[in-house]
Design an enzyme around this catalytic site. Structure first.
Site, short mmCIF file in Angstrom:
data_model
loop_
_atom_site.label_atom_id
_atom_site.label_comp_id
_atom_site.label_asym_id
_atom_site.label_seq_id
_atom_site.Cartn_x
_atom_site.Cartn_y
_atom_site.Cartn_z
N SER A 46 -2.08 -7.60 -3.65
CA SER A 46 -1.90 -9.03 -3.93
C SER A 46 -0.64 -9.58 -3.26
O SER A 46 0.34 -9.90 -3.92
CB SER A 46 -1.89 -9.31 -5.45
OG SER A 46 -1.08 -8.41 -6.16
N SER B 42 0.85 -1.18 0.00
CA SER B 42 0.00 0.00 0.00
C SER B 42 0.89 1.24 0.00
O SER B 42 1.85 1.31 0.76
CB SER B 42 -0.89 -0.02 1.26
OG SER B 42 -1.67 1.15 1.33
N GLY B 43 0.61 2.18 -0.86
CA GLY B 43 1.42 3.39 -0.93
C GLY B 43 2.69 3.25 -1.76
O GLY B 43 3.50 4.18 -1.84
N LYS C 55 1.36 1.95 -6.99
CA LYS C 55 0.67 1.14 -8.01
C LYS C 55 -0.38 1.96 -8.79
O LYS C 55 -0.40 1.93 -10.01
CB LYS C 55 -0.05 -0.04 -7.35
CG LYS C 55 0.86 -1.04 -6.66
CD LYS C 55 0.08 -2.21 -6.08
CE LYS C 55 -0.94 -1.81 -5.02
NZ LYS C 55 -0.37 -1.15 -3.82
#
Lengths: 181, 181
Positions: B91, B19-20, B23
């Protein structure tokens, strides 16, 4: 989203009706007609989705609701991606079709009732499912021991007794051309 | 499926990372670059999918697995419809990314690891989620109290410390152009 006015903008064409009513056949003929016009078109067929995205779902009422919810959400993503999505799904409950409809802006959701009497579907029985449902081998089968709620205000009703697939596809194309948003 | 050889055939470009890590930003820049070439492209962003198709799922391991399974199945449908699909999804598990990969034929699945150190992600914390995870307000947060399994053989590793988004997108485009199937 593409804001250009094209002859057919991306939208969902939702075919509802009994098993064996002719949804998949009409979907395929319609897809072919649209693809022949160079339009990006894709079929979301309930039977096919049950081999992938919806393979964890059965035929209980809760699973049918989830089946329709996921199919509608995927249709929304694909319409957003610019595709004309043809859904071929029994989708027996009015409230679930209403759920699907409200995911789309006005004019982007066309509900088409494939009107084939259950007696005809039983006689055709292309997958041998009615025979199994009638003997109780299959439970929760739409039209036998599970309800099918006939659409009250679909955009189009197709009479598969009076017309062949090509004529029905022409009816859909005519409808779409007069209502294109 | 379209059998024509085009400069880029439909495929999935799967961005995995913390996260962060960047992406979504890279996905958007890449989509813009591909769309500028007239290529039908669509982003499946994990955060966005959680507001629709995956809104019934939480962050337990089982729900993460289901989240990735559905996303991969939708990507498959969209690739089949002729679209270049960019997946932006944490993922975190190797086996789930492997599941996604095996849905596609050789060369249609490109796994890209967005390599940003967790310290940098914590410092950026664009949604304030790391702060909550570090105080325990959020549980099962990838990189804090849930694992992230670094890809062992991704097609591409992007170093977000050394390059800006445009340079990283160029790296992806270069990779795709040399490996197009």
């Amino acid at each position: 989203m593409n804001s250009n006015k094209t002859p057919f903008s991306s939208k969902v064409i939702w075919l509802t009706g009994l098993s064996g009513s002719g949804k998949s056949t009409i979907a395929q003929e319609l897809a072919k007609a649209l693809q022949d016009q160079g339009l990006p078109t894709y079929i979301l067929d309930g039977d096919v989705l049950r081999t992938g995205l919806n393979q964890d779902l059965g035929f209980s009422e809760a699973d049918r609701i989830e089946n329709i919810r996921r199919t509608a959400q995927v249709a929304r993503l694909m319409v957003d991606a610019g595709i004309i999505v043809i859904v071929a799904l029994i989708s027996p409950y009015i409230r679930d079709r209403q759920f699907a409809r409200q995911l789309f802006t006005e004019g982007r959701f066309t509900e088409i009732y494939i009107n084939t009497p259950i007696e005809v579907c039983i006689q055709r029985d292309p997958k041998g499912l009615y025979a199994k449902a009638l003997t109780g081998e299959i439970k929760n089968f739409t039209g036998i021991d599970a309800p099918y709620e006939v659409p009250t205000k679909p955009e189009l009703i197709l009479d598969t007794q009076k017309h062949n697939a090509q004529e029905l596809v022409d009816q859909i194309l005519n409808y779409l051309s007069t209502t294109n948003t």
